[in-house]
Design a protein around this motif. Sequence first.
Motif, PDB file in Angstrom:
ATOM      1  N   MET A   1     -42.159  23.719  70.233  1.00  0.00           N
ATOM      2  CA  MET A   1     -42.454  22.669  71.196  1.00  0.00           C
ATOM      3  C   MET A   1     -43.026  23.306  72.463  1.00  0.00           C
ATOM      4  O   MET A   1     -42.462  24.264  72.978  1.00  0.00           O
ATOM      5  N   ARG A   2     -44.146  22.774  72.936  1.00  0.00           N
ATOM      6  CA  ARG A   2     -44.717  23.351  74.155  1.00  0.00           C
ATOM      7  C   ARG A   2     -44.063  22.739  75.387  1.00  0.00           C
ATOM      8  O   ARG A   2     -43.785  21.536  75.432  1.00  0.00           O
ATOM      9  N   PRO A   3     -43.776  23.575  76.393  1.00  0.00           N
ATOM     10  CA  PRO A   3     -43.086  23.092  77.583  1.00  0.00           C
ATOM     11  C   PRO A   3     -44.006  22.282  78.492  1.00  0.00           C
ATOM     12  O   PRO A   3     -45.216  22.504  78.555  1.00  0.00           O
ATOM     13  N   LEU A   4     -43.394  21.351  79.214  1.00  0.00           N
ATOM     14  CA  LEU A   4     -44.076  20.572  80.238  1.00  0.00           C
ATOM     15  C   LEU A   4     -43.685  21.170  81.581  1.00  0.00           C
ATOM     16  O   LEU A   4     -42.501  21.189  81.938  1.00  0.00           O
ATOM     17  N   ARG A   5     -44.681  21.694  82.303  1.00  0.00           N
ATOM     18  CA  ARG A   5     -44.423  22.386  83.575  1.00  0.00           C
ATOM     19  C   ARG A   5     -45.074  21.619  84.723  1.00  0.00           C
ATOM     20  O   ARG A   5     -46.284  21.415  84.737  1.00  0.00           O
ATOM     21  N   TYR A   6     -44.269  21.247  85.698  1.00  0.00           N
ATOM     22  CA  TYR A   6     -44.745  20.543  86.884  1.00  0.00           C
ATOM     23  C   TYR A   6     -44.895  21.542  88.015  1.00  0.00           C
ATOM     24  O   TYR A   6     -43.970  22.301  88.313  1.00  0.00           O
ATOM     25  N   ALA A   7     -46.061  21.565  88.653  1.00  0.00           N
ATOM     26  CA  ALA A   7     -46.296  22.465  89.781  1.00  0.00           C
ATOM     27  C   ALA A   7     -47.048  21.713  90.867  1.00  0.00           C
ATOM     28  O   ALA A   7     -47.976  20.942  90.579  1.00  0.00           O
ATOM     29  N   ILE A   8     -46.640  21.944  92.121  1.00  0.00           N
ATOM     30  CA  ILE A   8     -47.264  21.230  93.232  1.00  0.00           C
ATOM     31  C   ILE A   8     -47.039  21.996  94.537  1.00  0.00           C
ATOM     32  O   ILE A   8     -46.058  22.722  94.692  1.00  0.00           O
ATOM     33  N   ASN A   9     -47.974  21.809  95.469  1.00  0.00           N
ATOM     34  CA  ASN A   9     -47.814  22.302  96.835  1.00  0.00           C
ATOM     35  C   ASN A   9     -46.965  21.297  97.603  1.00  0.00           C
ATOM     36  O   ASN A   9     -47.116  20.080  97.424  1.00  0.00           O
ATOM     37  N   VAL A  10     -46.097  21.804  98.479  1.00  0.00           N
ATOM     38  CA  VAL A  10     -45.216  20.923  99.247  1.00  0.00           C
ATOM     39  C   VAL A  10     -44.985  21.532 100.628  1.00  0.00           C
ATOM     40  O   VAL A  10     -44.923  22.762 100.775  1.00  0.00           O
ATOM     41  N   GLY A  21     -50.647  20.808 103.307  1.00  0.00           N
ATOM     42  CA  GLY A  21     -50.316  22.229 103.400  1.00  0.00           C
ATOM     43  C   GLY A  21     -51.423  23.051 104.015  1.00  0.00           C
ATOM     44  O   GLY A  21     -52.357  22.544 104.641  1.00  0.00           O
ATOM     45  N   LEU A  22     -51.314  24.349 103.820  1.00  0.00           N
ATOM     46  CA  LEU A  22     -52.327  25.279 104.301  1.00  0.00           C
ATOM     47  C   LEU A  22     -53.591  25.140 103.457  1.00  0.00           C
ATOM     48  O   LEU A  22     -53.517  24.803 102.276  1.00  0.00           O
ATOM     49  N   VAL A 144     -44.081  26.137  98.524  1.00  0.00           N
ATOM     50  CA  VAL A 144     -43.641  25.586  99.805  1.00  0.00           C
ATOM     51  C   VAL A 144     -44.447  26.235 100.921  1.00  0.00           C
ATOM     52  O   VAL A 144     -44.430  27.460 101.088  1.00  0.00           O
ATOM     53  N   HIS A 145     -45.152  25.383 101.680  1.00  0.00           N
ATOM     54  CA  HIS A 145     -46.012  25.858 102.769  1.00  0.00           C
ATOM     55  C   HIS A 145     -45.258  25.797 104.096  1.00  0.00           C
ATOM     56  O   HIS A 145     -44.496  24.857 104.331  1.00  0.00           O
ATOM     57  N   PRO A 146     -45.488  26.768 104.987  1.00  0.00           N
ATOM     58  CA  PRO A 146     -44.802  26.780 106.281  1.00  0.00           C
ATOM     59  C   PRO A 146     -45.443  25.777 107.242  1.00  0.00           C
ATOM     60  O   PRO A 146     -46.008  26.119 108.281  1.00  0.00           O
ATOM     61  N   VAL A 147     -45.358  24.504 106.856  1.00  0.00           N
ATOM     62  CA  VAL A 147     -45.956  23.405 107.611  1.00  0.00           C
ATOM     63  C   VAL A 147     -44.977  22.239 107.573  1.00  0.00           C
ATOM     64  O   VAL A 147     -44.360  21.991 106.531  1.00  0.00           O
ATOM     65  N   VAL A 148     -44.852  21.527 108.677  1.00  0.00           N
ATOM     66  CA  VAL A 148     -44.111  20.267 108.702  1.00  0.00           C
ATOM     67  C   VAL A 148     -45.162  19.179 108.849  1.00  0.00           C
ATOM     68  O   VAL A 148     -45.820  19.084 109.881  1.00  0.00           O
TER      69      VAL A 148
END
Length: 193
Positions: A1-10, A21-22, A144-148
């Motif tokens: 079974m191939r994995p489902l990978r979630y990736a995102i900038n935050v 983000g930056l 995780v970006h060093p931004v608020v």
Amino acid sequence: MRPLRYAINVSLDGCCHHEAGLPPDEESMAYWTAELRRADALLYGRVTYEMMEPAWRRPVAGDWPDWMSEWEIPFAETIDAMPKYVVSSTLGAVDGNAELVRGDLAQEVRRLKQEPGAGLALGGVTLPLALADLGLIDEYTFVVHPVVAGHGPTLLSGLRERLRLDPVDRREFRSGAVALRYRPVPAPSDSPT
């Protein structure tokens, strides 16, 4: 079974709007290119598909646009070549190497995961929330970006139940961003006996 990978900038305050983000740099684009190469197909909702399509579609003339830096081209070439599955009930059609996914979301995503391959890369905001609620995401990567940001859509906002994650990898970038990779902790009823 191939994995489902979630990736995102935050951002530090959880905003996952694509402009919060930056700006991308050579190091971050190399990272995202490598992340894409861990999979053999993309799974997006309509909004992410429509936003990302210009980034992966090679122009008819064959040359990448002048505004694209040399270090952005490997990302564009990688995403352009990947098969794409688009979950949408409103799109009439998708083009190129994309295929519409309709019907029961859980059933369709389980079917895609059962196909052979290296994995499915998941992006966006709304679709990942639904798939996290269904327990179908096998890995989470948050850069995780060093931004608020102070506003915008927030990461997995509206999740029905708390999601417990085990850290599996961490990488710091020169920009101050940090990539954090996690896998879900199985619920006690999911544990092997």
